[in-house]
Design a protein around this motif. Sequence first.
Motif, PDB file in Angstrom:
ATOM      1  N   MET A   1       0.824  -1.204   0.000  1.00  0.00           N
ATOM      2  CA  MET A   1       0.000   0.000   0.000  1.00  0.00           C
ATOM      3  C   MET A   1       0.858   1.254   0.000  1.00  0.00           C
ATOM      4  O   MET A   1       0.595   2.215  -0.714  1.00  0.00           O
ATOM      5  N   PHE A   2       1.920   1.232   0.808  1.00  0.00           N
ATOM      6  CA  PHE A   2       2.807   2.404   0.866  1.00  0.00           C
ATOM      7  C   PHE A   2       3.482   2.625  -0.478  1.00  0.00           C
ATOM      8  O   PHE A   2       3.610   3.770  -0.940  1.00  0.00           O
ATOM      9  N   GLN A   3       3.908   1.531  -1.121  1.00  0.00           N
ATOM     10  CA  GLN A   3       4.567   1.654  -2.423  1.00  0.00           C
ATOM     11  C   GLN A   3       3.608   2.229  -3.463  1.00  0.00           C
ATOM     12  O   GLN A   3       3.994   3.076  -4.275  1.00  0.00           O
ATOM     13  N   LEU A   4       2.338   1.775  -3.430  1.00  0.00           N
ATOM     14  CA  LEU A   4       1.321   2.287  -4.339  1.00  0.00           C
ATOM     15  C   LEU A   4       1.128   3.785  -4.123  1.00  0.00           C
ATOM     16  O   LEU A   4       1.096   4.564  -5.079  1.00  0.00           O
ATOM     17  N   PHE A   5       1.004   4.170  -2.848  1.00  0.00           N
ATOM     18  CA  PHE A   5       0.806   5.581  -2.518  1.00  0.00           C
ATOM     19  C   PHE A   5       1.995   6.410  -2.993  1.00  0.00           C
ATOM     20  O   PHE A   5       1.830   7.451  -3.643  1.00  0.00           O
ATOM     21  N   PHE A   6       3.197   5.931  -2.688  1.00  0.00           N
ATOM     22  CA  PHE A   6       4.411   6.687  -3.019  1.00  0.00           C
ATOM     23  C   PHE A   6       4.571   6.836  -4.534  1.00  0.00           C
ATOM     24  O   PHE A   6       4.866   7.929  -5.033  1.00  0.00           O
ATOM     25  N   THR A   7       4.344   5.743  -5.271  1.00  0.00           N
ATOM     26  CA  THR A   7       4.500   5.778  -6.728  1.00  0.00           C
ATOM     27  C   THR A   7       3.529   6.764  -7.362  1.00  0.00           C
ATOM     28  O   THR A   7       3.910   7.574  -8.212  1.00  0.00           O
ATOM     29  N   LYS A   8       2.260   6.692  -6.944  1.00  0.00           N
ATOM     30  CA  LYS A   8       1.262   7.587  -7.524  1.00  0.00           C
ATOM     31  C   LYS A   8       1.457   9.026  -7.054  1.00  0.00           C
ATOM     32  O   LYS A   8       1.212   9.977  -7.817  1.00  0.00           O
ATOM     33  N   PHE A   9       1.909   9.192  -5.818  1.00  0.00           N
ATOM     34  CA  PHE A   9       2.176  10.542  -5.314  1.00  0.00           C
ATOM     35  C   PHE A   9       3.264  11.206  -6.154  1.00  0.00           C
ATOM     36  O   PHE A   9       3.130  12.372  -6.559  1.00  0.00           O
ATOM     37  N   ILE A  10       4.336  10.467  -6.427  1.00  0.00           N
ATOM     38  CA  ILE A  10       5.434  11.012  -7.236  1.00  0.00           C
ATOM     39  C   ILE A  10       4.941  11.330  -8.645  1.00  0.00           C
ATOM     40  O   ILE A  10       5.289  12.375  -9.222  1.00  0.00           O
TER      41      ILE A  10
END
Length: 203
Positions: A1-10
Amino acid sequence: MFQLFFTKFIAFFTVIDPIGTIPVFIAVTSKMSKDQKVTIAKKATFAASGVLLFFIAVGEVILEVIKIPMSNFQIAGGIVLFLFALTMIFGASKPEEEISHIDQKDDVAIFPLAMPSLASPGAILAVMLLTEKSKYSVQEQVITSLIMLTVMGLAWLFMLFSSRIFHRIGNSGAALISRVMGLILSAVAVNHILMGLRSFFEN
């Protein structure tokens, strides 16, 4: 979930580019009072968010109506994003290009702040690609929308504190950051093209 959030945030931070909006905001509000600047920042943020949410909600429906497969749109969108990234890297930086479009007769909150500075063509393509209904669940689409709104919230804060931030980084600093964002965006664009090609040949 964190990776998904971070990738889309960037991805959203790159295409929306809140830092690149700072010089544009300063230029269009240079003769306005503090209260007027707050109003302009709020209006631009709400307008840009509304445009992107609209494309999240009905963008894919529009493609279905005109019978364009999502894989085709993903490839075309990736190419456009890549070209957009190249203009950020090699062409006029975002601040320089958008400041040149300023016309005080227009509603500056809508143009050039909401569009094309915040809700840019790259941002519109990104929200549609990152909320594709065949790949992402409703929960993931909601999370993606919240991530986009988070970046918009940052853009609003950057506009409110634009004078202080710009005093530290200057127009050259904003242009440099815009070019770095362009480099990141080019990698995101290539990834979308490859994913679109894979989906096209699998079907």
